[in-house]
Design a protein around this motif. Structure first.
Motif, PDB file in Angstrom:
ATOM      1  N   ASP A 420    -113.443-111.081  28.346  1.00 41.85           N
ATOM      2  CA  ASP A 420    -112.975-112.169  29.214  1.00 41.85           C
ATOM      3  C   ASP A 420    -113.638-113.487  28.818  1.00 41.85           C
ATOM      4  OD1 ASP A 420    -111.312-110.516  30.677  1.00 41.85           O
ATOM      5  OD2 ASP A 420    -112.823-110.081  32.212  1.00 41.85           O
ATOM      6  N   GLU A 421    -114.937-113.436  28.510  1.00 40.91           N
ATOM      7  CA  GLU A 421    -115.646-114.641  28.080  1.00 40.91           C
ATOM      8  C   GLU A 421    -115.091-115.158  26.756  1.00 40.91           C
ATOM      9  OE1 GLU A 421    -119.978-115.379  28.602  1.00 40.91           O
ATOM     10  OE2 GLU A 421    -120.060-113.227  29.061  1.00 40.91           O
ATOM     11  N   VAL A 422    -114.832-114.242  25.846  1.00 39.79           N
ATOM     12  CA  VAL A 422    -114.316-114.637  24.530  1.00 39.79           C
ATOM     13  C   VAL A 422    -112.954-115.295  24.671  1.00 39.79           C
ATOM     14  CG1 VAL A 422    -113.583-113.820  22.267  1.00 39.79           C
ATOM     15  CG2 VAL A 422    -115.601-112.823  23.341  1.00 39.79           C
ATOM     16  N   LEU A 423    -112.081-114.699  25.463  1.00 36.76           N
ATOM     17  CA  LEU A 423    -110.737-115.239  25.615  1.00 36.76           C
ATOM     18  C   LEU A 423    -110.749-116.599  26.294  1.00 36.76           C
ATOM     19  CD1 LEU A 423    -108.779-111.991  26.594  1.00 36.76           C
ATOM     20  CD2 LEU A 423    -108.942-113.092  24.356  1.00 36.76           C
ATOM     21  N   ALA A 424    -111.641-116.763  27.254  1.00 31.36           N
ATOM     22  CA  ALA A 424    -111.758-118.070  27.924  1.00 31.36           C
ATOM     23  C   ALA A 424    -112.212-119.135  26.932  1.00 31.36           C
ATOM     24  CB  ALA A 424    -112.731-117.966  29.094  1.00 31.36           C
ATOM     25  N   LEU A 425    -113.181-118.772  26.079  1.00 30.98           N
ATOM     26  CA  LEU A 425    -113.662-119.718  25.078  1.00 30.98           C
ATOM     27  C   LEU A 425    -112.588-119.989  24.023  1.00 30.98           C
ATOM     28  CD1 LEU A 425    -116.001-121.393  23.911  1.00 30.98           C
ATOM     29  CD2 LEU A 425    -116.762-119.327  22.695  1.00 30.98           C
ATOM     30  N   ALA A 426    -111.897-118.937  23.595  1.00 32.29           N
ATOM     31  CA  ALA A 426    -110.846-119.096  22.587  1.00 32.29           C
ATOM     32  C   ALA A 426    -109.728-119.998  23.091  1.00 32.29           C
ATOM     33  CB  ALA A 426    -110.287-117.735  22.194  1.00 32.29           C
ATOM     34  N   ALA A 427    -109.411-119.908  24.371  1.00 36.19           N
ATOM     35  CA  ALA A 427    -108.365-120.763  24.948  1.00 36.19           C
ATOM     36  C   ALA A 427    -108.760-122.236  24.854  1.00 36.19           C
ATOM     37  CB  ALA A 427    -108.106-120.370  26.391  1.00 36.19           C
ATOM     38  N   GLN A 428    -110.060-122.507  24.876  1.00 30.93           N
ATOM     39  CA  GLN A 428    -110.546-123.878  24.756  1.00 30.93           C
ATOM     40  C   GLN A 428    -110.621-124.337  23.305  1.00 30.93           C
ATOM     41  OE1 GLN A 428    -114.370-124.244  26.722  1.00 30.93           O
ATOM     42  NE2 GLN A 428    -113.711-122.974  28.443  1.00 30.93           N
ATOM     43  N   LYS A 429    -111.004-123.417  22.414  1.00 29.30           N
ATOM     44  CA  LYS A 429    -111.321-123.790  21.037  1.00 29.30           C
ATOM     45  C   LYS A 429    -110.130-123.707  20.073  1.00 29.30           C
ATOM     46  CE  LYS A 429    -115.873-124.460  21.272  1.00 29.30           C
ATOM     47  NZ  LYS A 429    -116.550-125.679  20.783  1.00 29.30           N
ATOM     48  N   ILE A 430    -109.241-122.748  20.290  1.00 26.69           N
ATOM     49  CA  ILE A 430    -108.138-122.539  19.356  1.00 26.69           C
ATOM     50  C   ILE A 430    -106.905-123.293  19.850  1.00 26.69           C
ATOM     51  CG2 ILE A 430    -106.652-120.830  18.242  1.00 26.69           C
ATOM     52  CD1 ILE A 430    -108.845-118.750  18.695  1.00 26.69           C
ATOM     53  N   PRO A 431    -106.349-124.201  19.063  1.00 30.60           N
ATOM     54  CA  PRO A 431    -105.188-125.000  19.490  1.00 30.60           C
ATOM     55  C   PRO A 431    -103.904-124.159  19.494  1.00 30.60           C
ATOM     56  CG  PRO A 431    -105.729-125.515  17.220  1.00 30.60           C
ATOM     57  CD  PRO A 431    -106.787-124.565  17.703  1.00 30.60           C
ATOM     58  N   LEU A 432    -103.700-123.408  20.563  1.00 29.18           N
ATOM     59  CA  LEU A 432    -102.580-122.468  20.619  1.00 29.18           C
ATOM     60  C   LEU A 432    -101.225-123.160  20.519  1.00 29.18           C
ATOM     61  CD1 LEU A 432    -103.916-120.044  23.392  1.00 29.18           C
ATOM     62  CD2 LEU A 432    -104.041-119.789  20.910  1.00 29.18           C
ATOM     63  N   ASP A 433    -101.088-124.338  21.124  1.00 32.06           N
ATOM     64  CA  ASP A 433     -99.810-125.054  21.065  1.00 32.06           C
ATOM     65  C   ASP A 433     -99.430-125.420  19.630  1.00 32.06           C
ATOM     66  OD1 ASP A 433     -99.598-124.878  23.763  1.00 32.06           O
ATOM     67  OD2 ASP A 433    -100.277-126.920  24.184  1.00 32.06           O
ATOM     68  N   GLU A 434    -100.439-125.685  18.803  1.00 32.12           N
ATOM     69  CA  GLU A 434    -100.170-126.043  17.408  1.00 32.12           C
ATOM     70  C   GLU A 434     -99.769-124.838  16.575  1.00 32.12           C
ATOM     71  OE1 GLU A 434    -103.458-128.206  15.772  1.00 32.12           O
ATOM     72  OE2 GLU A 434    -103.617-129.546  17.508  1.00 32.12           O
TER      73      GLU A 434
END
Length: 534
Positions: A420-434
């Protein structure tokens, strides 16, 4: 070797070359040798004038990789008909040097692979003895220094190195700065006693990748103390794989004797660790490993005798553990080392390693590297943690929060709360829209696909956590990178349909209708129907 004639007044029309007005490779490389820089070229220098535009969906090779890899692992058999055609074209060009004959020769070379034809062609030239050496030299010198295409340059370098009477070392050393041509420079310099070992050594120092490998291999029989010393400290280092040169340099540099002579040489001590570590790591790979090194046991014994205080860094700890495990395999008979590895010597080494690893300060060394070390120290420490019962996960998280990428390491956990911590951080760090720009056929290679690679590491382990990370799966389905889409499908399959969110079916149907790759489309259809993927 060749029947020499007085220089004829014949020359080719140098004002009308077969390549037109394109810039020469020689001039390009020379312009990118930075003053005071002993190795390589400026960044722009590595892209040669004949380089095609980069294609993100094709696999590109590093300079010299094609010739280097085929020289080490592949076949370079030539077609006899091509060799005869090339020889005939050389004869014609040397006899008339008309624009037509020169262009025909150039185009024939352009369509050939120098690595595959040059040796049999040279044999054919020596057998026939019909070429005018002076005229041949004019043509190949012209091609080597003025041609804008790599194969004619390589071809001409090889023939230029065969001819005697002129000092062309500056040409070979200049072209050899680029790894695409270092092999041919090394062969040319090696084929003439006039240049000597010093020129070959100078070339080796300037090379970085496959060029460094091909040149150092030709220094394996050196008797020069200076070159031996360089081989042990720097010669094995290259940008391809240290394994290609580690055993050659340890053997040629007499590592065991150098360690015996030098009592307080930190540089040699650390280089010896790198060499032996590489020999252990590379065993069973494309090059020689520790079992192939005739004085491996003697070198290890001398290295370990340098004193407990010498072994103090996290990289030293990791090396000692790897060496401990390898020696244990030898003593158990699982993987015997042979050569000079006697039972007595091996057991003494095992005891010494155990004593070095028992030092109480190692845990503090690792913790300090995890908290304050540079990237390499952190990496070594993170790989050593399990040996001392340290959990590195939080350190990976902190480093990733600070801007580094350790997504693979973070996902290697069975703890759902950590995910859960990893996914929360990944949502912030990885530009999913791009990333979610729609399916394509991209391979996803190169720095421009860094975000897609980060998504890979998230997706590949999501199957272990049913229902977690749907947003990442959804983005993966819409990625132009084939790998992302396959991993997203795999995660959904491993979840099972009972753990899919309500909108999953809609997104899968959309993905199926938009998918350009038949294999991926088939996998999408299988997962939607509840069938096995493979």
């Amino acid at each position: 070797m060749f029947k020499l004639f007085k220089k004829s007044v014949w020359p080719p029309n140098f004002q009308n070359p077969p390549w037109g007005g394109r810039k020469s490779i020689f001039d390009h490389i020379a312009a990118h040798i930075e003053p005071g820089r002993a190795q390589g070229l400026s960044e722009e220098g590595y892209r040669l004038p004949d380089e095609p535009e980069a294609d993100p969906n094709s696999i590109s090779f590093a300079p010299g990789a094609m010739d280097g890899a085929f020289g080490h692992h592949g076949s370079t058999k030539s077609d006899d008909e091509i060799v005869r055609s090339l020889h005939s074209a050389l004869v014609s060009a040397c006899q008339s040097a008309s624009d037509h004959d020169v262009k025909s020769l150039y185009n024939l070379i352009l369509d050939s692979s120098a690595l595959g034809v040059i040796d049999p062609l040279i044999e054919h030239i020596l057998e026939e003895q019909v070429l005018d050496a002076d005229r041949l030299r004019e043509i190949v010198f012209w091609f080597a220094t003025k041609a804008p295409d790599r194969e004619p340059v390589k071809f001409s370098m090889a023939l230029l190195g065969l001819l005697r009477g002129s000092d062309d070392s500056d040409i070979f050393l200049t072209l050899g700065r680029h790894d695409e041509f270092t092999l041919y420079s090394a062969v040319a310099l090696s084929n003439s006693d006039a240049y000597g070992e010093e020129a070959l050594w100078k070339l080796a120092i300037a090379a970085e990748g496959w060029g460094r490998i091909s040149t150092v291999e030709r220094l394996a029989e050196t008797s020069s103390p200076e070159i031996k010393n360089w081989l042990l400290r720097d010669g094995f280092k290259n940008s391809v794989m240290y394994e290609y040169l580690a055993c050659i340099c340890a053997r040629a540099g007499d590592l065991h004797l150098a360690l015996k002579r030098e009592d307080d040489d930190t540089e040699l001590f650390n280089s010896a660790i790198e060499l032996i570590d590489t020999l252990v790591s590379g065993e069973g790979g494309p090059a020689e490993g520790l079992p192939d090194y005739e004085n491996g046991c003697a070198a290890v014994q001398m290295l370990l005798s340098k004193g407990d205080s010498k072994f103090s860094s996290v990289s030293h700890f990791w090396f000692l553990w790897k060496l401990k495990e390898r020696v244990a395999e030898h003593l158990s008979g699982e993987r015997v080392l042979k050569q000079d590895w006697t039972d007595e010597g091996s057991e003494a080494i095992a005891e010494k390693i155990e004593a070095l690893l028992s030092k109480s300060e190692w845990k503090d060394v690792l913790l300090d590297a995890l908290q304050n070390g540079d990237r390499q120290s952190f990496w070594d420490a993170s790989r050593s943690c399990e040996k001392l019962g340290i959990d590195p996960w939080q350190y990976f998280l902190d480093k990733t929060k600070a801007g580094e990428d350790y997504w693979w390491d973070l996902m290697r956990t069975s703890d759902a709360s950590r995910i859960d911590e990893v996914l929360a951080l990944a949502a912030q760090k990885i530009p999913l829209d791009e990333i979610a720009t729609g399916p394509g056929n991209d391979l996803g290679l190169g720095i421009e696909y860094a975000a897609h690679s980060a998504l890979d590491f998230i997706l590949q382990d999501l199957g272990n956590f049913p229902g977690k990370g749907w947003d990442f799966v959804k983005v993966g389905l819409r990625s132009p990178v084939i790998r992302n889409r396959n991993m997203a499908v795999r995660a959904l399959s491993e979840w099972g349909q009972d753990n899919w969110p309500d909108e999953a079916n809609k997104h899968l149907k959309k993905a199926i209708s938009d998918e350009p790759e038949a294999d991926v489309q088939n996998r999408l259809e299988n997962v939607l129907a509840g069938r096995a993927l493979d």
